[in-house]
Motif scaffolding. Sequence first.
Motif, PDB file in Angstrom:
ATOM      1  N   ILE A 103       0.841  -1.197   0.000  1.00  0.00           N
ATOM      2  CA  ILE A 103       0.000   0.000   0.000  1.00  0.00           C
ATOM      3  C   ILE A 103       0.876   1.247   0.000  1.00  0.00           C
ATOM      4  N   LEU A 104       0.588   2.145  -0.924  1.00  0.00           N
ATOM      5  CA  LEU A 104       1.257   3.436  -0.986  1.00  0.00           C
ATOM      6  C   LEU A 104       0.211   4.530  -0.761  1.00  0.00           C
ATOM      7  N   GLU A 105       0.476   5.397   0.211  1.00  0.00           N
ATOM      8  CA  GLU A 105      -0.447   6.474   0.553  1.00  0.00           C
ATOM      9  C   GLU A 105       0.003   7.765  -0.137  1.00  0.00           C
ATOM     10  N   TYR A 106      -0.851   8.326  -0.957  1.00  0.00           N
ATOM     11  CA  TYR A 106      -0.487   9.538  -1.694  1.00  0.00           C
ATOM     12  C   TYR A 106      -0.903  10.797  -0.923  1.00  0.00           C
ATOM     13  N   GLU A 107      -0.436  11.929  -1.418  1.00  0.00           N
ATOM     14  CA  GLU A 107      -0.702  13.205  -0.753  1.00  0.00           C
ATOM     15  C   GLU A 107      -1.543  14.114  -1.641  1.00  0.00           C
ATOM     16  N   VAL A 108      -2.388  14.934  -0.984  1.00  0.00           N
ATOM     17  CA  VAL A 108      -3.235  15.901  -1.681  1.00  0.00           C
ATOM     18  C   VAL A 108      -3.005  17.269  -1.039  1.00  0.00           C
ATOM     19  N   PRO A 109      -2.365  18.201  -1.742  1.00  0.00           N
ATOM     20  CA  PRO A 109      -2.139  19.540  -1.179  1.00  0.00           C
ATOM     21  C   PRO A 109      -3.456  20.308  -1.071  1.00  0.00           C
ATOM     22  N   LYS A 110      -3.627  21.032   0.030  1.00  0.00           N
ATOM     23  CA  LYS A 110      -4.870  21.777   0.223  1.00  0.00           C
ATOM     24  C   LYS A 110      -4.725  22.747   1.392  1.00  0.00           C
ATOM     25  N   TYR A 111      -5.809  23.390   1.752  1.00  0.00           N
ATOM     26  CA  TYR A 111      -5.847  24.423   2.784  1.00  0.00           C
ATOM     27  C   TYR A 111      -5.345  23.926   4.132  1.00  0.00           C
ATOM     28  N   ASP A 112      -5.551  22.658   4.440  1.00  0.00           N
ATOM     29  CA  ASP A 112      -5.270  22.130   5.778  1.00  0.00           C
ATOM     30  C   ASP A 112      -3.789  22.129   6.157  1.00  0.00           C
ATOM     31  N   ALA A 113      -2.896  22.272   5.192  1.00  0.00           N
ATOM     32  CA  ALA A 113      -1.454  22.305   5.462  1.00  0.00           C
ATOM     33  C   ALA A 113      -0.998  21.064   6.223  1.00  0.00           C
ATOM     34  N   ASP A 114      -1.356  19.895   5.684  1.00  0.00           N
ATOM     35  CA  ASP A 114      -1.051  18.640   6.378  1.00  0.00           C
ATOM     36  C   ASP A 114       0.010  17.802   5.665  1.00  0.00           C
ATOM     37  N   LEU A 115       0.741  18.382   4.728  1.00  0.00           N
ATOM     38  CA  LEU A 115       1.794  17.638   4.049  1.00  0.00           C
ATOM     39  C   LEU A 115       2.938  17.346   5.015  1.00  0.00           C
TER      40      LEU A 115
ATOM     41  N   LYS B  61      -0.340  14.843 -16.613  1.00  0.00           N
ATOM     42  CA  LYS B  61      -1.103  14.812 -15.374  1.00  0.00           C
ATOM     43  C   LYS B  61      -1.781  16.160 -15.126  1.00  0.00           C
ATOM     44  N   VAL B  62      -1.016  17.231 -15.167  1.00  0.00           N
ATOM     45  CA  VAL B  62      -1.551  18.553 -14.845  1.00  0.00           C
ATOM     46  C   VAL B  62      -2.574  19.004 -15.890  1.00  0.00           C
ATOM     47  N   LYS B  63      -2.290  18.744 -17.153  1.00  0.00           N
ATOM     48  CA  LYS B  63      -3.247  19.110 -18.201  1.00  0.00           C
ATOM     49  C   LYS B  63      -4.566  18.363 -18.022  1.00  0.00           C
ATOM     50  N   GLY B  64      -4.464  17.091 -17.613  1.00  0.00           N
ATOM     51  CA  GLY B  64      -5.669  16.312 -17.371  1.00  0.00           C
ATOM     52  C   GLY B  64      -6.488  16.876 -16.228  1.00  0.00           C
ATOM     53  N   LEU B  65      -5.814  17.254 -15.155  1.00  0.00           N
ATOM     54  CA  LEU B  65      -6.515  17.832 -14.010  1.00  0.00           C
ATOM     55  C   LEU B  65      -7.251  19.107 -14.407  1.00  0.00           C
ATOM     56  N   MET B  66      -6.584  19.975 -15.126  1.00  0.00           N
ATOM     57  CA  MET B  66      -7.196  21.245 -15.500  1.00  0.00           C
ATOM     58  C   MET B  66      -8.290  21.067 -16.553  1.00  0.00           C
ATOM     59  N   ARG B  67      -8.168  20.042 -17.372  1.00  0.00           N
ATOM     60  CA  ARG B  67      -9.159  19.824 -18.427  1.00  0.00           C
ATOM     61  C   ARG B  67     -10.437  19.178 -17.908  1.00  0.00           C
ATOM     62  N   TYR B  68     -10.300  18.163 -17.064  1.00  0.00           N
ATOM     63  CA  TYR B  68     -11.459  17.345 -16.724  1.00  0.00           C
ATOM     64  C   TYR B  68     -12.202  17.781 -15.468  1.00  0.00           C
TER      65      TYR B  68
ATOM     66  N   SER C 264      -4.518  24.675  -9.059  1.00  0.00           N
ATOM     67  CA  SER C 264      -3.831  25.431 -10.101  1.00  0.00           C
ATOM     68  C   SER C 264      -2.637  24.655 -10.640  1.00  0.00           C
ATOM     69  N   GLU C 265      -2.259  24.968 -11.852  1.00  0.00           N
ATOM     70  CA  GLU C 265      -1.126  24.304 -12.486  1.00  0.00           C
ATOM     71  C   GLU C 265       0.149  24.508 -11.693  1.00  0.00           C
ATOM     72  N   ASP C 266       0.384  25.745 -11.242  1.00  0.00           N
ATOM     73  CA  ASP C 266       1.654  26.009 -10.565  1.00  0.00           C
ATOM     74  C   ASP C 266       1.771  25.250  -9.250  1.00  0.00           C
ATOM     75  N   LEU C 267       0.653  25.018  -8.564  1.00  0.00           N
ATOM     76  CA  LEU C 267       0.722  24.232  -7.334  1.00  0.00           C
ATOM     77  C   LEU C 267       1.077  22.779  -7.635  1.00  0.00           C
TER      78      LEU C 267
ATOM     79  N   GLY D 172       4.606  22.615  -8.818  1.00  0.00           N
ATOM     80  CA  GLY D 172       5.509  22.982  -7.731  1.00  0.00           C
ATOM     81  C   GLY D 172       5.733  21.852  -6.746  1.00  0.00           C
ATOM     82  N   LEU D 173       4.673  21.144  -6.379  1.00  0.00           N
ATOM     83  CA  LEU D 173       4.826  20.041  -5.440  1.00  0.00           C
ATOM     84  C   LEU D 173       5.649  18.915  -6.063  1.00  0.00           C
ATOM     85  N   MET D 174       5.396  18.614  -7.326  1.00  0.00           N
ATOM     86  CA  MET D 174       6.174  17.563  -7.994  1.00  0.00           C
ATOM     87  C   MET D 174       7.640  17.963  -8.128  1.00  0.00           C
ATOM     88  N   ARG D 175       7.893  19.257  -8.329  1.00  0.00           N
ATOM     89  CA  ARG D 175       9.280  19.736  -8.425  1.00  0.00           C
ATOM     90  C   ARG D 175       9.975  19.613  -7.074  1.00  0.00           C
ATOM     91  N   LEU D 176       9.276  19.963  -6.013  1.00  0.00           N
ATOM     92  CA  LEU D 176       9.842  19.853  -4.670  1.00  0.00           C
ATOM     93  C   LEU D 176      10.160  18.403  -4.327  1.00  0.00           C
TER      94      LEU D 176
END
Length: 217
Positions: free
Chosen positions: A134-146, A163-170, A181-184, A187-191
Amino acid sequence: MIACNLSRVKRVLCLGAHSDDIEIGCGGTILGLIEKSNQIEFYWLVLCANPERTMEARRSANAFLARARKKTIVVKPFRDGFLPYLGPPVKECFEELKKVFTPDVIFTHCRHDLHQDHRLVCELTWNTFRDHFILEYEVPKYDADLRSPNFFVPLSDGQASKKVKGLMRYFATQRDKQWFSEDLFFGLMRLRATEAASPSRYAEAFYCRKVLLETAN
């Protein structure tokens, strides 16, 4: 840094509380697995969606899994934000799932996620699948729980962009949210790529609680 090879994976279970969670958390990894092998079977389960979000979820899942050998996409109509309070029907959904699909690897939410729906999905994943990777993934959001992840998957520029184009399109219903947003996403993937000393510019990160080391016979 220790490398882990997922080349033998044949059956993948993707679990998400909401219609965009899987794509945000592990969309690039899914695309990479499919690029490496056309023999993988996917089961994609989203728990909470109204009719509009159900349509978004199905369109996106079909796009991300377009080249998969076989795919099953299931979207449930549980109420967003109320998953922990719905009781037996949610638990029964997981009990039925383990009867019809036996995965080699499972992607699910993180146990430390502060969204109540996300945490319940993670809890039920571990309750239901006790002998699985099992691999647990992360979701960035307001809660600041990363937090500090311990499992990284390098992504090519193409995988990250798709990936990002799909998110923004669908997911048109989410575009007006401050964090969606695309930059978020980039940005997380770059970090995470920097933290993993990735050979590529981008990476997705996961939390891996248990790993069984197979020794030679």
